[in-house]
Design a protein around this motif. Structure first.
Motif, PDB file in Angstrom:
ATOM      1  N   UNK A   6       0.836  -1.197   0.000  1.00 36.12           N
ATOM      2  CA  UNK A   6       0.000   0.000   0.000  1.00 36.12           C
ATOM      3  C   UNK A   6       0.872   1.249   0.000  1.00 36.12           C
ATOM      4  N   UNK A   7       0.268   2.360  -0.376  1.00 35.55           N
ATOM      5  CA  UNK A   7       0.979   3.636  -0.368  1.00 35.55           C
ATOM      6  C   UNK A   7       1.474   3.931   1.044  1.00 35.55           C
ATOM      7  N   UNK A   8       0.648   3.680   2.039  1.00 38.45           N
ATOM      8  CA  UNK A   8       1.021   3.917   3.431  1.00 38.45           C
ATOM      9  C   UNK A   8       2.267   3.109   3.798  1.00 38.45           C
ATOM     10  N   UNK A   9       2.287   1.831   3.420  1.00 35.06           N
ATOM     11  CA  UNK A   9       3.445   0.968   3.705  1.00 35.06           C
ATOM     12  C   UNK A   9       4.696   1.462   2.980  1.00 35.06           C
ATOM     13  N   UNK A  32       9.986  11.920   0.315  1.00 33.56           N
ATOM     14  CA  UNK A  32       9.127  10.736   0.287  1.00 33.56           C
ATOM     15  C   UNK A  32       8.189  10.752  -0.919  1.00 33.56           C
ATOM     16  N   UNK A  33       7.662  11.919  -1.258  1.00 33.81           N
ATOM     17  CA  UNK A  33       6.723  11.980  -2.379  1.00 33.81           C
ATOM     18  C   UNK A  33       7.401  11.565  -3.679  1.00 33.81           C
ATOM     19  N   UNK A  38       3.853   9.949  -5.108  1.00 33.15           N
ATOM     20  CA  UNK A  38       2.583  10.564  -4.725  1.00 33.15           C
ATOM     21  C   UNK A  38       2.834  12.011  -4.334  1.00 33.15           C
ATOM     22  N   UNK A  39       1.771  12.781  -4.234  1.00 34.98           N
ATOM     23  CA  UNK A  39       1.885  14.166  -3.788  1.00 34.98           C
ATOM     24  C   UNK A  39       2.088  14.196  -2.273  1.00 34.98           C
ATOM     25  N   UNK A  44       0.457  13.433   3.870  1.00 35.48           N
ATOM     26  CA  UNK A  44      -0.228  14.056   5.011  1.00 35.48           C
ATOM     27  C   UNK A  44      -1.542  13.356   5.331  1.00 35.48           C
ATOM     28  N   UNK A  45      -2.172  12.746   4.346  1.00 33.41           N
ATOM     29  CA  UNK A  45      -3.403  11.984   4.587  1.00 33.41           C
ATOM     30  C   UNK A  45      -3.122  10.827   5.553  1.00 33.41           C
ATOM     31  N   UNK A  46      -2.035  10.124   5.324  1.00 33.11           N
ATOM     32  CA  UNK A  46      -1.679   8.973   6.162  1.00 33.11           C
ATOM     33  C   UNK A  46      -0.974   9.391   7.451  1.00 33.11           C
ATOM     34  N   UNK A  47      -0.135  10.389   7.339  1.00 34.47           N
ATOM     35  CA  UNK A  47       0.669  10.858   8.480  1.00 34.47           C
ATOM     36  C   UNK A  47       0.574  12.379   8.512  1.00 34.47           C
TER      37      UNK A  47
END
Length: 188
Positions: A6-9, A32-33, A38-39, A44-47
């Motif tokens: 996943x994107x989060x992982x 990281x992006x 990813x943007x 920021x959505x995940x963290x």
């Protein structure tokens, strides 16, 4: 972008690697992006904050290390378990460009929020506790040298392991890790 995790992982995995290489202050969400593709708003959505991400990284890393330590067969002689522990630090060092995540964060301790500082301290204490048990058993069996209390020797040994990964990184050799292990072995 890697679709198997996943994107989060992916964010978390890359953050762990960057912290191990550069420390708390050596990476940004922009780094990281680009790595994840990813943007920064997705990160920021995940963290929501960098502190949230770093705390999760410490938690994940600590859990993995503790799981590995629990997987070391307690029926093995103490010196064999210590050897496996040394190899664990060697795997952390990898190709020589990274060190223990919590060791790196300890160097940044003055810039860390209290919750991350406490998580790093808990990691150190858990490792020292494991080492104290191994050292006490090795001292009793006459295979490991312990001067004084096993708990004090474990703190010194863990500090030596942390320092050895810094020196190993500096000199691009894992021999420094082996030197630490050899310093407590008897009759090797």
């Amino acid at each position: 972008m890697d679709t198997t995790t996943s994107v989060r992982e992916q964010i978390l995995d890359h953050a762990i690697t960057l912290i191990m290489m550069r420390g708390y202050n050596g990476f940004s969400y922009r780094d990281l992006s680009s790595l994840v593709g990813v943007k920064t708003s997705s990160i920021h959505y995940y963290f929501p904050s960098k502190d949230d991400l770093v705390l999760e990284a410490v938690s994940t890393y600590s859990s993995e290390v503790q799981s590995t330590l629990k997987g070391i067969d307690e029926s093995l002689p103490a010196e064999v378990r210590l050897g496996k522990y040394t190899k664990l630090f060697g795997r952390t060092l990898g190709d020589g460009h990274q060190i223990c995540l919590c060791g790196m964060l300890a160097a940044d301790i003055e810039t860390l929020p209290d919750n991350i500082r406490q998580a790093v301290q808990a990691f150190f204490k858990a490792n020292e506790k494991w080492l104290a048990k191994v050292l006490a058993e090795g001292a009793q069996a006459g295979t490991l040298a312990v001067n004084g209390k096993a708990e004090n020797a474990a703190r010194a040994l863990f500090a030596a392991f942390q320092g050895s990964v810094l020196a190993s990184r500096l000199f691009n050799t894992k021999a420094r890790l082996e030197d630490v292990e050899a310093s407590v072995r008897i009759g090797r």
